[in-house]
Design a protein around this motif. Structure first.
Motif, PDB file in Angstrom:
ATOM      1  N   UNK A  77       0.831  -1.202   0.000  1.00 36.03           N
ATOM      2  CA  UNK A  77       0.000   0.000   0.000  1.00 36.03           C
ATOM      3  C   UNK A  77       0.860   1.244   0.000  1.00 36.03           C
TER       4      UNK A  77
ATOM      5  N   UNK B 128       1.733   1.240  -4.058  1.00 36.74           N
ATOM      6  CA  UNK B 128       0.605   1.537  -4.946  1.00 36.74           C
ATOM      7  C   UNK B 128       0.233   3.007  -4.871  1.00 36.74           C
ATOM      8  N   UNK B 129       0.022   3.587  -6.011  1.00 37.57           N
ATOM      9  CA  UNK B 129      -0.420   4.976  -6.055  1.00 37.57           C
ATOM     10  C   UNK B 129       0.737   5.957  -6.051  1.00 37.57           C
TER      11      UNK B 129
ATOM     12  N   UNK C 264      -2.423   1.097 -11.113  1.00 33.74           N
ATOM     13  CA  UNK C 264      -3.088   0.292 -12.124  1.00 33.74           C
ATOM     14  C   UNK C 264      -4.542   0.737 -12.255  1.00 33.74           C
TER      15      UNK C 264
ATOM     16  N   UNK D  13      -9.639  11.228  -0.871  1.00 34.79           N
ATOM     17  CA  UNK D  13      -9.245  11.336   0.537  1.00 34.79           C
ATOM     18  C   UNK D  13      -8.650  10.045   1.088  1.00 34.79           C
ATOM     19  N   UNK D  14      -8.879   8.921   0.403  1.00 35.40           N
ATOM     20  CA  UNK D  14      -8.250   7.660   0.817  1.00 35.40           C
ATOM     21  C   UNK D  14      -6.738   7.794   0.862  1.00 35.40           C
ATOM     22  N   UNK D  15      -6.209   8.467  -0.134  1.00 28.15           N
ATOM     23  CA  UNK D  15      -4.753   8.450  -0.287  1.00 28.15           C
ATOM     24  C   UNK D  15      -4.123   9.833  -0.230  1.00 28.15           C
TER      25      UNK D  15
ATOM     26  N   UNK E 102      -7.257   9.605 -10.123  1.00 32.05           N
ATOM     27  CA  UNK E 102      -6.944   8.931  -8.864  1.00 32.05           C
ATOM     28  C   UNK E 102      -5.610   8.208  -8.952  1.00 32.05           C
TER      29      UNK E 102
ATOM     30  N   UNK F  29      -0.773  11.016  -7.050  1.00 28.54           N
ATOM     31  CA  UNK F  29       0.470  11.038  -6.275  1.00 28.54           C
ATOM     32  C   UNK F  29       1.692  10.796  -7.159  1.00 28.54           C
TER      33      UNK F  29
END
Lengths: 311, 519
Positions: B92, B95-96, B101, B121-123, B167, B171
């Motif tokens: 985690x 990812x991002x 993906x 807001x998750x990430x 999304x 980042x």
């Protein structure tokens, strides 16, 4: 809003059907009161006095008029206002139901979530098997086992409640535990399994993997993505089980001699006390209608698609 | 051609073989001896048919092995790490921020109960989240605050794909993995999304791997192309070179099967003056008020082939459904050649009318009963004998051995042929074809269209073919109708419409198609 009006109409229609149905049964308040000593003349006089000879239509009108004014009727057999009989027992059942619900539902949701998250753990499989047993066992068996363990072997709770129906809350509480635990076992298994199945289902959805691949951490995955998506089916089961706690507890109440609505219903039926049976039926109806409305509105909170489709 | 500087390598597959768990060693693996290198900022397109292993490969690059599969040998290195053995927490973190993906099912990849902003807001945390989110939405072409508080169901397909892109990129990962970025979108919208991806890749310089069944899609956004067939990379090279001089047989088939606007796969046959369908001022209302079709006039002659083009929501499927009786007509008239009123409910139609109009649906997996053999599926309702069925199968290019097969033992193309054979057994005068090739691979698609062309010549039946692919339609039909928002915006012979389109939407479709054909 349409839903509420529709439910109200359903309630009225079913109330009338119930009245006519109960009326069609052989026997009424007078035969119940006079029993086998009732001669035809005595019964007839009694019926005259209580307006039981009027036509069904007139009686429905009188009865529903009283109902709207808050008068539940009068039990000829028990020579008492129906509300005076029902309300204390309703309180007892409500307290028992509340205790059962508070024990069962939160733990069912948490355990269901854990079992859904870790389906391969041996403990998960064991709990799952156990819940199948709990669900299939008849209530009186669960009641007997709990009584044996928690009242005879380890005497924590009184095995049979010996209290008047209008006992104070403090007197009532010790007697609530065993029947509430019995009910809790049944509904725990039911709602836990629904939660587990729902979590398993949601976890395989593309949006969960998609969120994980964006780097969402495990805590947010559960609290923001999985649980809100898994709850709607559980809400419906909880609503049904909650309604059952208030209306379907005949066996458990009988097993512990608990002075609640279920016991009262059994007594009323065996006494053919029609004046007492009807309000109990109506109460059950109302509970189911209200709980399904509540469940539907709660599901809307979780699912925005349902909110917008009705606008 | 293959990058040798391992320091600058961002993704590496060395001799990777993936099998189905517990399957014998001599069975064909899902991925076989895959070797790939990708450097920082490079772009790679992976093209192949369904079952070629391309999605498995892409997911493996993100460290995800589809359940039921095992890595038999080889190693996958993503940004210097073996993600397959990484802990969930390590993943985690990666990812991002390093790898992102975007999965294929854009309809289900956004969480239905969360708004667009909540997804971010998750990430994304810290100060000025809203500004950062607005900025990254604007970058993918979704400007304005109105998108922040929308739920996924309030977004169109193209908007969802753009939100998923934003999304993935918010980042600034170094590697973006895209699985079929346009397959769920209309042609014109898909093309716009690809333009956006291309622009972002150029300005931000992330490495990109894009998987698609469509050669046109991958060639638009990647400098190199890998062609996959049956779990292997059969060809790998610069995009322009692979397209210009393909070396492997499969690649050649792939390149030549792209429908071209000026190529005919069927010659016009003789048309009589007898009509098989007449509709006047047709109106179809679906739901409460949505006009799926509004005042449409259409006549179809015996032996004529008409193509209907339009994007989703244009009413093309509603029209077909109304003709075959699945949707009720709310206004105007709809008659068959004998003057029978087709606005009556399906249950009321006499048997002859029912059999005279047949429909073949988009997805053969949904239209063939998985429990029945082909012979059982085809004899039900048609009461055809086995010899009739096998001759019908023969006309669509299927041998007798298919009589006893069930859908799961057949490929997509074979299933669709069986569905066409079933329609033929009813001896229709009008055959309705709803996107019949869109669920099939491009190479299979060409073969099925060829079969349909032969059938049309032999039996001289009228056909209505609905598709989003203007080149496919143009290569096959006599007359083209373009639908938009339930209205006929253009109609005419293939030459008229393709050479001198009057509507801007038609022009746009032709341009996109010409660009694809020109690659």
């Amino acid at each position: 809003m349409r839903r509420v009006v529709f439910s109200l109409a359903t309630f009225i229609a079913l109330a009338v059907v119930s009245f006519v149905g109960v009326d069609a049964l052989p026997g009424d308040g007078c035969t119940a009161l006079l029993g086998r000593f009732g001669t035809n003349a005595k019964i007839d006089a009694c019926r005259q006095e209580n307006n039981l000879n009027d036509s069904v239509v007139v009686r429905i009108k009188d009865w529903s008029g009283d109902l709207v004014r808050g008068d539940l009727g009068y039990s000829i057999k028990r020579d008492e206002q129906v509300s005076k009989i029902i309300i204390p027992r309703l309180r007892n059942t409500a307290v028992m139901a509340a205790v059962a619900a508070l024990i069962a539902f939160p733990s069912a949701i948490v355990v269901g979530l854990l079992l859904g998250r870790y389906p391969r753990k041996r403990i998960s499989k064991a709990i799952n098997q156990f819940s199948v047993i709990a669900m299939t066992l008849p209530e009186f068996v669960i009641a007997t086992v709990l009584w044996l363990v928690l009242s005879i072997w380890i005497p924590i709770f009184p095995g049979v409640s010996v209290m008047p129906s209008n006992a104070s809350l403090l007197q009532l509480l010790p007697n609530v535990w065993l029947p509430a635990l019995t009910l809790a076992v049944v509904i725990f298994a039911h709602s836990m399994r629904t939660m587990r199945a729902s979590v398993t289902n949601v976890q395989n959805m593309p949006f969960v993997e998609s969120a994980r691949l964006r780097g969402t951490n495990e805590r947010k995955m559960i609290s923001r993505h999985i649980v809100p998506a898994a709850l709607p089916p559980v809400v419906n089961v909880v609503a049904l089980d909650g309604a059952w706690l208030l209306t379907g507890t005949f066996v458990t109440e009988a097993a512990f001699n608990f002075q609640g609505l279920g016991r009262l219903a059994i007594d009323a039926i065996s006494d053919r006390d029609t004046a007492l049976i009807l309000p109990i039926i109506l109460f059950g109806l109302a509970v189911y209608l209200v709980s399904s409305i509540l469940a539907d509105s709660l599901v809307r909170v979780f699912d925005p698609r349902l909110r917008s489709s009705n606008r | 051609m293959i990058t040798t500087l391992t320091q600058s390598q961002i993704l590496g597959f060395s001799n990777v073989t993936v099998r189905i768990k517990n399957e014998a060693r001599d069975s064909r693996p899902i991925l076989e001896a895959i070797g790939l290198q990708l450097g920082h900022g490079e772009t790679l397109g992976i093209v192949g048919g369904s079952g070629s292993g391309k999605s498995t490969l892409l997911r493996l690059a993100a460290g995800v092995l589809t359940p039921g599969l095992v890595l038999d040998q080889g190693e996958v290195t993503t940004v210097g790490k073996n993600l397959l053995v990484a802990t969930p927490a390590e993943r985690s973190n990666i990812y991002g921020s390093v790898v992102a993906l975007v999965a294929q099912s854009i309809g289900e990849s956004l969480t239905p109960h969360l708004t667009v902003l909540s997804h971010f807001r998750d990430t994304v945390s810290g100060e000025a989240v809203d500004e950062r989110v607005l900025e990254s939405l604007a970058e993918v072409g979704l400007g304005g605050e109105k998108y922040l508080h929308r739920y996924p169901h309030q977004l169109s397909g193209g908007e969802r794909q753009r939100v998923l892109l934003a999304l993935a990129l918010v980042r600034s990962p170094q590697l973006l993995l895209l699985d079929e970025p346009t397959s769920a979108l209309d042609v014109s919208i898909g093309s716009e999304v690809l333009t956006t991806i291309d622009r972002l890749q150029r300005s931000r310089g992330f490495a990109l791997v894009c998987v698609s069944h469509d050669l046109g899609v991958v060639s638009q956004i990647s400098k190199r192309i890998a062609v996959m067939n049956q779990g292997r990379i059969v060809e790998l090279g610069q995009t322009s070179q692979v397209l210009r001089s393909p070396s492997h047989e499969y690649t050649k088939a792939l390149v030549s099967s792209i429908p071209k606007l000026d190529q005919r796969i069927r010659e016009s046959s003789s048309q009589s003056n007898e009509r098989v369908l007449v509709c006047r001022g047709l109106q179809i209302v679906r739901g409460q008020t949505t006009r799926a079709i509004d005042s449409l006039d259409l006549e179809i002659k015996q032996g004529e082939v008409v193509g209907i083009i339009g994007e989703s929501g244009s009413g093309k499927s509603s029209l077909l459904s109304a003709i075959c009786g699945l949707v009720s007509v709310t206004g105007g008239s709809l008659h068959d050649g004998d003057g029978y009123d087709l606005s009556t409910a399906l249950q009321m139609r006499p048997r002859e009318v029912l059999s005279s109009i047949q429909m073949v649906f988009q997805n053969p997996d949904d239209s063939l009963n998985p429990m029945r053999t082909v012979a059982q599926s085809l004899s039900r309702y048609t009461h055809a004998t086995n010899s009739e069925i096998s001759s019908a199968l023969l006309t669509v290019g299927l041998g007798e051995q298919f009589l006893t097969r069930r859908p799961r033992e057949m490929s997509g193309g074979e299933k669709q042929r069986a569905a066409i054979a079933r329609a033929l057994l009813a001896e229709p005068r009008l055959l309705l074809l709803d996107e019949v090739t869109s669920a099939l691979d491009v190479t299979v698609q060409a073969a099925v269209m060829k079969t349909l062309a032969d059938l049309q010549r032999k039996l001289n039946i009228a056909m209505i073919i609905v598709s989003h692919d203007i080149a496919l339609v143009a290569s096959f039909v006599d007359r083209i109708l373009v639908l938009r928002n339930g209205q006929l915006v253009e109609q005419g012979s293939v030459d008229d419409v393709i050479k001198s389109p009057r509507d801007s939407y038609t022009q746009n479709l032709i341009n996109i198609s010409a660009r694809r054909a020109a690659i």
